[in-house]
Design a protein around this motif. Structure first.
Motif, PDB file in Angstrom:
ATOM      1  N   SER A 116       0.823  -1.204   0.000  1.00  0.00           N
ATOM      2  CA  SER A 116       0.000   0.000   0.000  1.00  0.00           C
ATOM      3  C   SER A 116       0.861   1.259   0.000  1.00  0.00           C
ATOM      4  CB  SER A 116      -0.906   0.003   1.233  1.00  0.00           C
ATOM      5  OG  SER A 116      -1.539   1.257   1.409  1.00  0.00           O
TER       6      SER A 116
ATOM      7  N   LYS B 275      -2.477  -5.976   9.601  1.00  0.00           N
ATOM      8  CA  LYS B 275      -2.427  -5.280   8.317  1.00  0.00           C
ATOM      9  C   LYS B 275      -1.720  -6.073   7.216  1.00  0.00           C
ATOM     10  CE  LYS B 275      -4.365  -1.475   9.849  1.00  0.00           C
ATOM     11  NZ  LYS B 275      -5.693  -1.033   9.339  1.00  0.00           N
TER      12      LYS B 275
ATOM     13  N   LYS C 197      -4.159 -11.570   8.070  1.00  0.00           N
ATOM     14  CA  LYS C 197      -5.493 -11.878   7.588  1.00  0.00           C
ATOM     15  C   LYS C 197      -5.388 -12.868   6.430  1.00  0.00           C
ATOM     16  CE  LYS C 197      -6.875  -8.875  10.532  1.00  0.00           C
ATOM     17  NZ  LYS C 197      -7.323  -9.369  11.861  1.00  0.00           N
TER      18      LYS C 197
ATOM     19  N   TYR D 213      -6.972 -15.019   3.172  1.00  0.00           N
ATOM     20  CA  TYR D 213      -7.881 -14.780   2.058  1.00  0.00           C
ATOM     21  C   TYR D 213      -7.982 -16.001   1.157  1.00  0.00           C
ATOM     22  CZ  TYR D 213      -7.710  -9.736   3.107  1.00  0.00           C
ATOM     23  OH  TYR D 213      -7.816  -8.518   3.706  1.00  0.00           O
TER      24      TYR D 213
ATOM     25  N   ASP E 295      -9.385 -10.056  -3.752  1.00  0.00           N
ATOM     26  CA  ASP E 295      -9.789  -9.482  -2.464  1.00  0.00           C
ATOM     27  C   ASP E 295      -8.595  -8.845  -1.755  1.00  0.00           C
ATOM     28  OD1 ASP E 295     -12.331 -10.369  -2.965  1.00  0.00           O
ATOM     29  OD2 ASP E 295     -12.150 -12.176  -1.722  1.00  0.00           O
TER      30      ASP E 295
ATOM     31  N   ARG F 138      -7.614  -5.491  -3.493  1.00  0.00           N
ATOM     32  CA  ARG F 138      -8.553  -4.411  -3.168  1.00  0.00           C
ATOM     33  C   ARG F 138      -8.311  -3.862  -1.759  1.00  0.00           C
ATOM     34  NH1 ARG F 138     -11.940  -7.425  -6.639  1.00  0.00           N
ATOM     35  NH2 ARG F 138     -12.483  -8.907  -4.988  1.00  0.00           N
ATOM     36  N   ASP F 139      -8.035  -4.753  -0.805  1.00  0.00           N
ATOM     37  CA  ASP F 139      -7.814  -4.296   0.567  1.00  0.00           C
ATOM     38  C   ASP F 139      -6.489  -3.552   0.709  1.00  0.00           C
ATOM     39  OD1 ASP F 139     -10.235  -5.221   1.382  1.00  0.00           O
ATOM     40  OD2 ASP F 139      -9.495  -6.977   2.457  1.00  0.00           O
TER      41      ASP F 139
ATOM     42  N   SER G  39      -7.070  -0.023  -0.826  1.00  0.00           N
ATOM     43  CA  SER G  39      -7.885   0.840   0.034  1.00  0.00           C
ATOM     44  C   SER G  39      -7.164   1.263   1.303  1.00  0.00           C
ATOM     45  CB  SER G  39      -9.180   0.123   0.414  1.00  0.00           C
ATOM     46  OG  SER G  39      -8.923  -0.959   1.307  1.00  0.00           O
ATOM     47  N   GLY G  40      -6.031   0.628   1.604  1.00  0.00           N
ATOM     48  CA  GLY G  40      -5.306   0.913   2.832  1.00  0.00           C
ATOM     49  C   GLY G  40      -5.722   0.061   4.003  1.00  0.00           C
ATOM     50  N   LYS G  41      -6.665  -0.857   3.785  1.00  0.00           N
ATOM     51  CA  LYS G  41      -7.068  -1.768   4.853  1.00  0.00           C
ATOM     52  C   LYS G  41      -5.920  -2.698   5.214  1.00  0.00           C
ATOM     53  CE  LYS G  41     -10.664  -5.150   6.043  1.00  0.00           C
ATOM     54  NZ  LYS G  41     -11.900  -5.845   5.554  1.00  0.00           N
ATOM     55  N   LEU G  42      -5.125  -3.073   4.223  1.00  0.00           N
ATOM     56  CA  LEU G  42      -3.914  -3.861   4.427  1.00  0.00           C
ATOM     57  C   LEU G  42      -2.703  -3.037   4.040  1.00  0.00           C
ATOM     58  CD1 LEU G  42      -4.778  -7.379   2.879  1.00  0.00           C
ATOM     59  CD2 LEU G  42      -4.773  -6.762   5.304  1.00  0.00           C
TER      60      LEU G  42
END
Length: 349
Positions: free
Chosen positions: A146, A176, A215, A217, A222, A225-226, A229-232
């Protein structure tokens, strides 16, 4: 005769049998589309792990040359594809998967038909196995990072650097990190087992990820995308072709090919033993094997074609080779041992 003619008990038994038969077809269909031919002569049934939007340009181009062949395209996961053909005996004319080891097992155990490609569709010797399993892409497993966590030029370039950064900043990366759940993903399992053969750093990395509550997956899309978006902060062992395709439309992430080594997967195709339309399957298989001559389709699909020159130019690229070695980690005891070690490393909380 209808169900009303049966005694209630017998009707219940019959319904139970029908439900059992239905349940036996247990593989999960993620997506499906019928590409109808302009003037249908035959219908080709394809089971594939490639996303519909990725493969649609190839199917459209195929039908431009074969306007009388409709294509029923079914999308499923790598382990579900194996279950459909190996365990359930489902009938498909062509099987396409990113899990080279599972495809090799299908061919090795008598679930594939022999095919001789046309002259225009010939491949390097390493890209086919027993004239039953054929590679038509070469796709690296990459690390996606990211921009929010790694400004340009600061992303780790090899596994030792990655491990060092994660260890030094646990508060930043807690929860993360993303990677495949190798218990669910055949592609993820293939990449993990190949990693374990290439470097001891793999298990050190898994332990660090486990301490950071990584996390898990099922799919590359998926994870990408995460990360975007900065989720990961980062995702490990993502399918490079999907990352490149998503980068064309999405900002916020970088794609890193590790300098120590890059596992290169080949998407493969075989004609199942249960194929009802093997003749048209052979036509489409030859079309796929000639992908490297269709730069337009490579660009439209985002699937890199077989390119021996690229492998020679970059020594860090390590293509996964066909052969009995791919079957080692499919042995039940070997698999149980690997998954036990993987769970001990990743699932520490």
């Amino acid at each position: 005769m209808c169900f009303a003619d049966f005694p209630a008990r017998l009707t219940g038994i019959l319904l139970g049998l029908l439900l059992s038969i239905s349940a036996a077809q247990g593989f999960e269909i993620e997506d499906r589309r019928l590409f109808e031919a302009t003037d249908e002569r035959t219908r080709l049934s394809v089971i594939s792990t490639a996303d519909l939007d990725v493969f649609e340009p190839i199917i459209r181009a195929f039908q431009a040359s074969h306007s009388d062949i409709s294509v029923d395209y079914v999308v499923t996961g790598t382990t579900d594809l194996m279950q459909a053909l190996y365990d359930e005996g489902a009938s498909f004319d062509l099987a396409i998967s990113s899990a080279m080891d599972l495809q090799t097992k299908l061919a090795n155990d008598g679930f594939a038909q022999t095919h001789t490609p046309t002259a225009s569709a010939t491949l390097p010797t390493w890209a086919s196995w027993r004239d039953q399993l054929f590679a038509f892409t070469q796709e690296p497993a990459v690390v996606v990072v990211s921009d929010r966590f790694f400004p340009p030029g600061e992303a780790p370039q090899n596994r030792d650097e990655l491990i060092a950064i994660l260890r030094a900043n646990p508060e930043l990366f807690q929860g993360k990190i993303g990677t495949y759940d190798v218990r669910r993903s055949g592609f993820g399992y293939l990449m993990a087992t190949q990693d374990s053969r290439n470097s001891d750093a793999f298990w050190r990395l898994m332990e660090v990820m486990g301490r950071l509550d990584a996390k898990l997956y099922c799919c590359s899309g998926d994870m990408i995308r995460d990360v975007a978006s900065g989720k990961l902060a980062l995702a490990y062992n993502v399918l490079g072709s999907y990352a490149v395709a998503q980068q064309n439309t999405t900002d916020g992430f970088q794609i890193i090919e590790m300098s120590d080594y890059v596992n290169v997967m080949s998407r493969t195709a075989l004609i199942p033993r249960t194929a009802r339309n093997a003749d048209d399957a052979r036509i489409m298989l030859d079309f796929l094997l000639d992908l490297r001559s269709r730069k337009d389709l490579v660009a439209a699909s985002g699937l890199p074609a077989i390119d021996p020159a690229a492998l020679l130019a970059n020594p860090s690229l390590r293509p996964i080779r066909f052969g009995p070695g791919l079957l080692v980690f499919l042995d039940s005891l070997k698999r149980q041992s690997f998954l036990r070690n993987w769970e001990n490393s990743l699932l520490q909380n």
